[in-house]
Write a protein that holds these residues in place. Structure first.
Motif: not given
Length: 129
Positions: A49-61, A107-112
């Motif tokens: 588990i981590t906190v990092n950038e959200k968005g489909a492509q960011a998750l794939v990357d 923030n608006r760019y990050t998620t769990l």
């Protein structure tokens, strides 16, 4: 304690799912603990588990970059050694702030993000919050 299913290996945005599962299964609303913190632990050796950038492509990357550090061709006698190694590198717990409005303090760019490193089949992952 929550059970989250992963359909495949990869990095999965689970912030909304964790908030919803807490409310549904235990009647726990984050606003009842606001302001405060939530500690989230994944009780497995091949998921993280981590906190990092959200968005489909960011998750794939993110998943692609992590897997490049521990290829499945590692010489090892332990089954799924690459998954165990990646879990060790990413970690099995995070602490996140709960804001006064009862939301996680991203923030608006990050998620769990739940990182599933087993490639063989879907898994049910236990999260302790």
């Amino acid at each position: 304690t929550l059970q989250l299913g992963t359909k495949s290996a990869g990095c999965h945005d689970v912030a909304t799912e964790v908030q919803g599962a807490l409310a549904q299964s235990a009647g726990i609303l984050l606003k009842d603990y606001a302001p405060g913190t939530a500690h989230i632990f994944v009780a497995h050796g091949t998921a993280a588990i981590t906190v990092n950038e959200k968005g489909a492509q960011a998750l794939v990357d993110l998943h692609t970059a992590l897997c490049s550090m521990a290829p499945s061709t590692l010489p090892a006698t332990t089954v799924h050694m690459e998954a165990h190694l990646l879990t060790t590198l990413v970690g099995t717990s995070v602490t996140v702030p709960i804001l006064a409005d009862g939301t996680f303090g991203f923030n608006r760019y990050t998620t769990l993000i739940l990182c599933e490193f087993r490639r063989d089949k879907p898994h049910a992952r236990k999260l302790v919050v």
